[in-house]
Design an enzyme around this catalytic site. Sequence first.
Site, PDB file in Angstrom:
ATOM      1  N   ASP A 253       0.846  -1.198   0.000  1.00  0.00           N
ATOM      2  CA  ASP A 253       0.000   0.000   0.000  1.00  0.00           C
ATOM      3  C   ASP A 253       0.881   1.248   0.000  1.00  0.00           C
ATOM      4  O   ASP A 253       2.107   1.158  -0.016  1.00  0.00           O
ATOM      5  CB  ASP A 253      -0.921  -0.001   1.226  1.00  0.00           C
TER       6      ASP A 253
ATOM      7  N   HIS B 263       1.572  -8.874  -4.048  1.00  0.00           N
ATOM      8  CA  HIS B 263       0.595  -7.860  -3.655  1.00  0.00           C
ATOM      9  C   HIS B 263       1.384  -6.576  -3.416  1.00  0.00           C
ATOM     10  O   HIS B 263       1.897  -6.342  -2.309  1.00  0.00           O
ATOM     11  CB  HIS B 263      -0.147  -8.317  -2.398  1.00  0.00           C
TER      12      HIS B 263
ATOM     13  N   ASP C   4       0.844 -17.478  -5.364  1.00  0.00           N
ATOM     14  CA  ASP C   4       1.482 -16.373  -6.085  1.00  0.00           C
ATOM     15  C   ASP C   4       0.399 -15.633  -6.865  1.00  0.00           C
ATOM     16  O   ASP C   4       0.233 -15.799  -8.058  1.00  0.00           O
ATOM     17  CB  ASP C   4       2.569 -16.901  -7.026  1.00  0.00           C
TER      18      ASP C   4
ATOM     19  N   GLU D 296       2.303 -10.386  -0.093  1.00  0.00           N
ATOM     20  CA  GLU D 296       2.578  -8.949  -0.067  1.00  0.00           C
ATOM     21  C   GLU D 296       4.070  -8.717   0.179  1.00  0.00           C
ATOM     22  O   GLU D 296       4.793  -9.612   0.623  1.00  0.00           O
ATOM     23  CB  GLU D 296       1.758  -8.250   1.036  1.00  0.00           C
TER      24      GLU D 296
END
Length: 584
Positions: A195, A508, A554, A563
């Site tokens: 993020d 991710h 994956d 992530e």
Amino acid sequence: MNTPAFYLSMALRRSRRFPASLLTFAALSVTAGAAQAQAAAINQVGYLPGGAKWAALPAGAGDEFRLVRVGSGDVVLRGRLGRAQTWAPAGQLVRLTDFSALTEPGEYELRAEGVPASPRVRVAADAYAALTAASLKAFYFNRAGVTLEPRHAGRWARPAGHPDTEVLVHASAASEKRPEGTRISSPKGWYDAGDYNKYIVNSGITVYTLLAAWEQFPALFKAQKLDIPESGNDLPDVLDEVLWNLEWMLTMQDPADGGVYHKLTNKSFDGNQMPHETRGERYVVAKSTAATLDFAAVMAHASRVFKPFEAQRPGLSARMQQAARDAWRWAQANPKAVYRQPADIKTGEYGDAKLDDEFAWAAAELYITTGEASYREALALEKQPIGVPSWSDVDGLAWMSLAQNSGKLPKADAELVARRVRGFGDELAATWRASAYRLTMQAPTDFVWGSNAQALNQALMLIQAYRLSNERAQLDAAQSVLDYVLGRNPLGMSYVTGIGQRTPLHPHHRPSGADGVEPPVPGFIVGGPNPGQQDQKDCPVRYPSKQPALSYIDHDCSYAANEVAINWNAPLVYVSAALQALTK
Ligand SMILES: [Ca+2]
Ligand SMILES: [Ca+2]
């Protein structure tokens, strides 16, 4: 592909839970059917000539193995496989081979009856140099607030996003001098993970680990050229990279009282967009005791690290020491300000209610930096436990710094530190020696969210012990950890993007998903197998197994196993540098 709703549902808080699933080798294989035999699992990046060398073969293998030089086909080593044993975290029978006797640089294949030839086995004197650089360069790729130019970032170049020069003070962070809605400037820093938010608690252990790598292995980093914008300036590149985040951290301290905001964040996670495509206000949220103590520890440490660079960065070391003192004072006055997520904030929480370890770490760093008795008293060294560090459990970092600085300690303290650190290394090495897979990763509690970093932080503590004891088993156990994350595991995966022969293709990580470039941004280690599988409800594919070491997919849906995160990359940098530097 992923909907905004999916991202809203993410909880970045990396939790600790166990239980467990069977991603078969065949499921990941490009070529093959379910009946395909497993190949030997090896460290796909390579081995050092003087380092321990282990491979794991399936139970169906014959008794003998041989190593064959690629090209000539010469057999350079023969030996017998260990007996078949079950490695509980995978629920699989495995036969190990120790081929440490192979010391000549070159490329080889490991062969055994009934097993396909292994991926390339590489032995090289600089086996981990490129890995150390790539895993550190990953931090550059995650810089906030700056354009990544093609000459440094290659095909992963991108425009700047999140300048954070006008960030709002959230209601939870309001103070007399900075009421709600005040705009402050808090630029730079690294995006925390997949993020785009910036969290002080997770920055703490990350910055510490990278600076410790520099402190302990300066020659390696002095020789390294990262090809970042600061390459060629007056500082080693590793320090330039860490300063990018330290400068941000300094802006997160309220100058009025020394308290430190817990995080700088959007109200909700950005969508699957590039940084420059995102919109929406950013906030500094609630001061917390954990963030303030982690900040104090890191600034006290950084003030020592930057002291020799007074000519290059005048006043920086002193400014950091003062910031650490101010933070400590705030935490003394606010010892129980546990972070509670405000109702309108939906991003990563990094909540931690157990703060005695943060107090101990900050006290240890301030004591080492200042020599003042009040910090030694606050440390209460005899009572501090020692363990594998994580973002929420930082006792181990205090012991690590005390060991590094034992020359500054009273004799009794220095002896206590040596005994505890060596003893913890002996415990980890004993687990390694008894393991069917020759790994320290054995207990259910090892396979947490971010299990690859749990492994690497075990190696980090083994290396602290080795530096005191010179016990070879401790170094070899640390080598096994690096082997594990680079391919000697039941999935036959190197968990580092772009590094190894079979690597994560869909981490991710928002930039990797949204940049239109096929290979993911390189040099990032993914969290790894996590039997908690907290993202299953958000993923269109099933985890194929509940076994701890096989709980991996994956897929970019997988924030619980696939992530990336800064606090997972830092120990990769540390361990790869340490093994490169320490292995004779
Ligand atoms: Ca530089
Ligand atoms: Ca804690």
